[in-house]
Design a protein around this motif. Structure first.
Motif, short mmCIF file in Angstrom:
data_model
loop_
_atom_site.label_atom_id
_atom_site.label_comp_id
_atom_site.label_asym_id
_atom_site.label_seq_id
_atom_site.Cartn_x
_atom_site.Cartn_y
_atom_site.Cartn_z
N THR A 29 28.91 26.91 80.69
CA THR A 29 29.11 27.71 82.53
C THR A 29 30.10 26.79 83.69
N TYR A 71 29.44 28.66 74.38
CA TYR A 71 27.99 29.50 74.31
C TYR A 71 27.78 29.73 73.07
N ASP A 112 25.28 36.79 77.99
CA ASP A 112 26.75 36.00 78.78
C ASP A 112 28.17 35.62 78.02
N LYS A 149 30.13 38.67 78.07
CA LYS A 149 30.52 39.11 79.55
C LYS A 149 32.01 37.97 79.17
#
Lengths: 424, 360
Positions: free
Chosen positions: A378, A393, A409, A412
């Motif tokens: 993040t 990730y 995520d 994305k």
């Protein structure tokens, strides 16, 4: 200068010379005596006796007997003749020297020859011994093979016999299968003759190989009463379920799958970490007792984070870290706080430190590692370092492939990267 | 071949060797005959059942049956002597009972498990023991189910993990203690080393233990007597012999364990004619013949006055290496003492004769 021994005495026969040499107290061993064809020497320092013999003797067969303070020589003459004297009378120094040397040389040669001969005989003996052992072993092996063969044949014969019995037994078995009612039985050699028809009750105690379905037989525990037995069988059991638990283990893997060594290491490390107190005592003296406990501080920090007081939480974690910088969870939670505070670089640092401390990678610290990766990811993404973020990730996904949020995520981020690549 | 020729030691003589064109998972003697069955999986992914007859020094193929799914295990334990139906478990979790004379349609069929049936056992048939014929299957889905051929579709007993518990593969099952019509016990071994003993009369778990390594094979020395001994073999070459006559409330059953070879012990089979002699087959292609000796006192009182069992000792009678691949299945002939068949992963089935068992 040696001391010459001269009190020897001798006598002779046609074929031998007997020489007696008193030793004046010296002790003699066979090594002191040197004898060749024509030269005899006894040297027991400091005594010395030397004789150039009148005629050659057979030195291999001649003997010397040591005892009673003297040596008694029995010298066999090569040519039977009477000697005028024991030694050659007129022997000048040179001749003596020459004769001595010759004698020594001859003795050496003889010794060499003897050793050669001994070697050869030794070799032959060895070869013979080897052959003999080989023969013995062959015989042994053959004997064992024969025994095995005999066993095998015996057993094969028995098997054939048994098989024939079976085959005859099977013949009877096939009859009821075909549904024939009358049962003709040929008398078997090995069993008593028996004729059976429908009305007769079968005899008990016949061999197991007979299987005949019988009519009207009385209840008995033998296999003839198979039909009757079926009626006596209990009904199928009432269905029931038994619930089982499997042996719990700290690490739920069987021994063969377990990574016991690594797990032990992890447990050990945690235990160690708890014990470390790196303290700057001077600064901490004014703290209360409980404030010196990293766990208590961690809990405090967690509470403040839950309430939204991120700065306070960071402070708590900082103090805890100062007390004990080996607890990975402190760094992990501090990273979460920094994320909320948008201190992205610090968040990355803390997550990295947490990950470092979370080695070796075992099942126990899976959750923690996933969190660390996600937080770092993040932070990277918020700094627009999307590739690094994606890496983190994906690492998180590898540890825990089932988490849907992480997957979403990651997707994305991938789109973002593709988007920026296309546009740039 | 065999080890030293001691005058009195049993010898293992290899009588016949037959090369097969498929992987053989199980081999069984057909009771009351000189015929044997090989069950396995062909390369094309179908199941094969072959029936051989022993003729002198060779095996003659009598019949070959092909089924859609590979077959892992089979038993004759639950059929009558006249019928001699074969019960098989296959890779898909189906339990089928076949009449070998008419093998197109199974006599009984049920999709018992979601995953491969690793092991199967039958009791109550063949004129041995009393009570209803039943078949137990253990599967990779962690459940052990007991079936009665007279009841379709649902098992008469189901041993499954508690809700939410992660399942462990069940690798082996065995019946025991079937000495009268009501009593029956099922023993199951799992891949995490658990051994569980279920009592079917009270429908409860009677005993469990963990031997650390996955349990490859369990067998009672006799199915039809008051349970006497249980042998459990595991990975890493160990096997345990439990004395099942005395159960201590906390310590369970006494046991003795032996480490036979470096590799997995795939199977243990007791000699039908002598319940203290058993053979173990190993991952290195070797067979070991063992004899159990009872201790002077089979049970004693511990400090609180409870009865606890005393385990005896196991001695090696003979060992022989037949193959380089694991010998995965082993079966003694119930009719001829010392005759046994073993199937190995090198696609051969061997008929062996063990001599001098009378003197053991």
């Amino acid at each position: 200068m040696p001391v010459w021994l001269r009190e020897h005495s001798w006598r002779q026969t046609l074929s031998a010379v007997y020489l007696s040499l008193p030793l004046r107290g010296a002790r003699a061993t066979p090594a002191n005596i040197f004898c060749s064809e024509q030269y005899l020497k006894v040297s027991i320092p400091p005594f010395l006796f030397e004789a150039i013999l009148y005629a050659p003797i057979d030195d291999t067969n001649s003997t010397a007997k040591i005892g009673n303070g003297s040596i008694f020589f029995t010298l066999y003459k090569k040519e039977p003749a009477m000697w005028d004297s024991l030694t050659l009378a007129n022997a000048d120094k040179e001749k003596l020297q020459y004769l001595r040397e010759n004698a020594v040389l001859k003795a050496h040669e003889k010794a060499k020859e003897e050793t050669e001969a001994k070697k050869v005989t030794k070799q032959e003996h060895k070869k013979y011994a080897l052959k003999a052992t080989m023969k013995l072993e062959e015989a042994e092996r053959k004997r064992i093979e024969d025994l095995k063969e005999k066993e095998r044949q015996k057993v094969t014969k028995e098997l054939e016999l048994w098989k024939n019995q079976q085959r005859d037994g099977d013949k009877y078995k096939s009859i009821p299968k075909k549904g024939e009612l009358h049962q003709e039985i040929e008398p078997l050699k090995e069993r008593k003759t028996e004729k059976m028809n429908k009305t007769q009750i079968p005899k008990e105690g016949t061999s197991k190989t007979r299987l005949k379905s019988t009519k009207g037989c009385h209840a008995s525990s033998c296999i003839f009463s198979e039909n009757l037995k079926e009626e006596q069988l209990p009904a199928p059991r009432a269905a029931a379920t038994i619930k089982v638990n499997f042996t719990p283990r700290v690490f739920p893997t069987a021994l063969r799958e377990s990574r016991v060594a690594e797990e032990e290491e992890w447990l050990h490390k945690q235990a160690e970490a708890r014990r470390i107190i790196n303290s700057d005592l001077s600064e901490l003296e004014d703290l209360k007792e409980e404030e010196k406990n990293p766990d208590w501080l961690k809990d405090k920090g967690n509470k403040m984070f839950a309430m939204g007081d991120y700065l306070g939480a960071v402070n708590a974690y900082n103090l805890a870290v100062r007390l004990n910088n080996q607890l990975p969870l402190l760094y992990l939670n501090r990273a979460a706080c920094h994320l909320k505070l948008r201190n992205l670089h610090k968040a990355i640092e803390d997550s990295s430190k947490a990950l470092e401390l979370l080695t070796p990678a075992v099942a126990e610290n899976e959750r923690a590692r996933v969190k660390a990766h996600v937080r770092r990811g993040t932070a990277f993404c918020q700094l627009q370092l999307y590739t690094e973020g994606l890496q983190d990730y994906e690492a998180a996904l590898k540890i825990d492939p089932r988490d849907k949020n992480i997957e979403k995520d990651a997707e994305k981020i991938r789109h973002l990267i593709q988007g920026t690549m296309q546009s740039s | 071949m065999s080890a030293a020729v001691g005058a009195e030691r049993p010898q293992v003589v290899s009588h016949v060797q037959q090369a097969l064109s498929y992987t053989v998972f199980d081999c069984k003697w057909v009771p009351r005959s000189a015929r044997l069955l090989c069950l396995g999986s062909a390369a094309r992914g179908t199941g094969i059942v072959q029936l051989y007859e022993l003729h002198g020094a060779r095996l003659e193929l009598l019949r070959e049956i092909e089924k859609p799914k590979p077959i892992k295990c089979g038993t004759f334990g639950a059929t009558s002597l006249q019928q001699r139906y074969l019960a098989t478990g296959d890779f898909d979790g189906n339990l089928n009972i076949w009449n070998l004379e008419a093998p197109e349609i199974p006599v009984y069929s049920v999709k018992g498990h979601k995953e491969i049936i690793n092991s199967i056992d039958g009791v109550g048939g063949l004129g041995i023991g009393e009570g209803a014929p039943e078949i137990v299957t253990g599967s990779r889905d962690g459940t052990v189910k007991v079936w009665d051929p007279r009841q379709n579709d649902t098992p008469v007993a189901n041993m499954e993990p508690v809700q939410g518990e992660s399942k462990r593969d069940c690798w082996t099952v065995a019946f025991g203690n079937a000495y009268n019509q009501e009593e029956r016990v099922v023993c199951a071994g799992y891949d995490n080393g658990d051994i569980k003993l279920f009592d079917l009369k009270t429908m409860s778990l009677r005993w469990e233990t963990n031997i650390k390594n996955g349990v490859c094979s369990v067998e009672f020395d006799r199915k039809d007597i008051n349970m006497n001994k249980l042998v459990a073999t595991s990975l890493e070459g160990k096997f345990h012999v439990f004395d099942m006559r005395t159960q201590h409330p906390t310590k369970g059953f006494a046991s003795v364990s032996e480490k036979a070879q470096k590799s997995t012990i795939w199977q243990v089979r007791h000699l039908p004619q002598n319940r203290d002699v058993f053979m173990t087959s190993g991952g290195s292609g070797s067979l070991h013949l063992w004899k159990y000796e009872y201790p002077a006192q089979r049970s004693r009182k511990d400090s609180e006055g409870c009865e606890m069992g005393v385990a005896g000792s196991v001695s090696l009678l003979q060992n022989v290496t037949l193959s380089t691949q694991p010998i995965s299945s082993l079966d003694w002939s119930p009719d001829k003492k010392g005759l046994c068949v073993c199937g190995a992963f090198d696609q051969t089935v061997r008929v062996l004769i063990v001599t001098k068992l009378n003197k053991v």
